[in-house]
Design an enzyme around this catalytic site. Structure first.
Site: not given
Length: 482
Positions: A16, A119, A366, A369, A391
């Site tokens: 992030h 966030d 996996h 993003w 995911q």
């Protein structure tokens, strides 16, 4: 010309933090009125995060970082960690922002507080922004379809009184405005099918709606259907400003290190587009049973491979996987000898350098993003094996919505037995099939991926879609200042 300050508060995990810092760099490069202060919460000590921040401190004199005090951790609550962290940090955030406001009021040259950029897991800090009378914006490190999904589930729950938990083990298909194709309920992210998590996600979606707008790490051309679904006037502004990638390796291990040189040398020795790269992100790892099946599947496929194999954290610990000191113990007997000429096992992986390398022809992922955006940027097709978070949705987008990849198991969910091994072990045969499909992908799909890669690069250029949306965000967040 009035100077403006934005306060950014990221979730303190590397996946992030990196994209949030990249957005901040774009903003200060674009508008000289802007300064950005990052308030860094501490989840646990992380040398990776610390070294990344140290490398950025020198990059711009209009981006600065303030470390917030680390509160004593309570009992381990894995389901609440991210959501509860910002709640407990409210007093510290308030104290630091008060200092910024005082400085601004006492000196005419100091920037005026223009707003918070929070966030996606820090929505409780909207309360602090409200106390200071400034707007809050959300930075979504996932794609636009994820935003559409949580808004859809929240409306379903709140307005139509449908309990999303009913979708668990269902064969139903869900029709959502943010997706062009019906979405199988079995591919819904686990947190929407778990009572403990669901409440947090519904609360998160409600708080999203209280913000002034949502910045999304995507681009119009990639998720046009999802982005258009927000333009009906019923939702707040959505700013697709991506793909936001960290391509300069800030804070990563030294590119001159022996480890890095060894990986690069091995890739240099392989034929063009011949290597499948296997990596499950900064938090991805498997128990011994699944590791052995992956090894057998790779060996049976006959394709060259570069495998980032990580060791799971100790039982009950919430921390990233680590590198094996000796992976031989978890691999099938003789595997390393038999694949010595065709494969390479590594720990930590310099992912963007690997995906950029011409010998890499496929990526078993996996479907985080960031990894999806990187694979598109470098034109490397994905074989989807989602583990957690959103995911499964990302995998559905890559395979069904965009037709840019293949499936290993789109509805896989990482669930563990008491011995630390996975409940659902994917067989070597399934892995072999997925790797073969990936590496023998038709030219049409590879061409489509190459085209999307070009569109992503153009989106960031002067006049591109993301460039224009970033300008609109600056207009909305800064130009209203007196």
């Amino acid at each position: 010309m009035k100077k403006a300050e934005l306060v950014f508060i990221p979730t303190p995990v590397i996946s992030h933090l990196v994209s949030t810092v990249e957005v901040a760099k774009l903003l200060v490069d674009r508008d000289e009125r802007l300064s950005i202060t990052f308030l860094i919460m501490k989840l646990c000590s992380s040398s990776k995060i610390d070294s990344f921040i140290d490398s950025v401190r020198t990059a711009s004199n209009r981006i600065r970082f303030i470390d917030l005090p680390q509160d004593e951790p309570g009992p381990n609550q894995p389901n609440k960690t991210f959501f509860s962290l910002s709640e407990t940090q409210k007093p510290h955030v308030k104290e630091e922002v008060s200092k910024l406001v005082s400085q601004s009021e006492s000196s005419p040259d100091t920037p005026t507080l223009a707003g918070f950029v929070l966030d996606m897991f820090c929505t409780s800090l909207i309360d602090v922004a409200n106390e200071f009378g400034v707007p809050s914006y959300i930075f979504l490190t996932s794609g636009a379809a994820y935003l559409g999904l949580v808004f859809y589930i929240q409306a379903l729950h709140g307005e139509q009184r449908v309990d999303p938990l009913e979708f668990k083990d269902s064969e139903a298909e869900v029709v959502m405005p943010c997706l062009a194709n019906p979405f199988p309920a079995r591919v819904l992210p686990s947190f929407l099918l778990n009572k403990e998590w669901l409440g947090s996600v519904l609360a998160q979606a409600r708080r999203f709606r209280e913000s002034k707008g949502i910045i999304v790490n995507t681009f119009e051309e990639l998720e046009s259907h999802a982005i258009n679904s927000f333009s009906n006037g019923n939702t707040l502004p959505v700013y697709p400003v991506g793909p936001i990638l960290n391509l300069s390796r800030d804070g990563h291990r030294d590119v001159e290190s022996d480890e890095f040189k060894d990986i690069k040398q091995w890739l240099d020795d392989q034929p063009l587009s011949s290597v499948v790269y296997i990596c499950f992100g900064s938090m991805g790892s498997f128990g011994v049973d699944q590791v052995k099946e992956i090894a057998c599947g790779l060996e049976q496929s006959g394709h060259r491979f570069l495998w980032s194999l990580r060791q799971p954290p100790p039982k009950g610990k919430i921390e990233p996987p680590s590198d094996y000191t000796n992976p031989q113990g978890v691999l099938p007997e003789g595997f390393l000898d038999r694949t010595a000429n065709t494969g390479k096992i590594i720990g930590w992986a310099p992912q963007t350098d690997i995906l950029a390398h011409p010998s890499v022809g496929g990526f078993v992922s996996h479907c985080g993003w960031n990894s999806i955006l990187e694979s598109i940027w470098f034109g490397v097709p994905i074989a989807a094996w989602p583990l957690y978070a959103e995911q499964q949705l990302n995998a559905f987008q890559i395979i069904v919505e965009l037709g840019l990849g293949v499936e290993i198991k789109m509805d896989y969910r990482k669930e563990l037995k008491s011995d630390g091994n996975e409940i659902n072990v994917i067989s070597a045969g399934e892995i072999e099939r997925g790797v073969r499909c990936l590496m023998e992908l038709c030219d049409e799909k590879r061409e489509r991926l190459k085209e999307m890669s070009g569109k992503g690069r153009k989106a960031l250029e002067n006049g591109g879609s993301s460039f224009t949306w970033l300008g609109r965000f600056i207009q909305d967040s800064v130009d209203h200042l007196p």
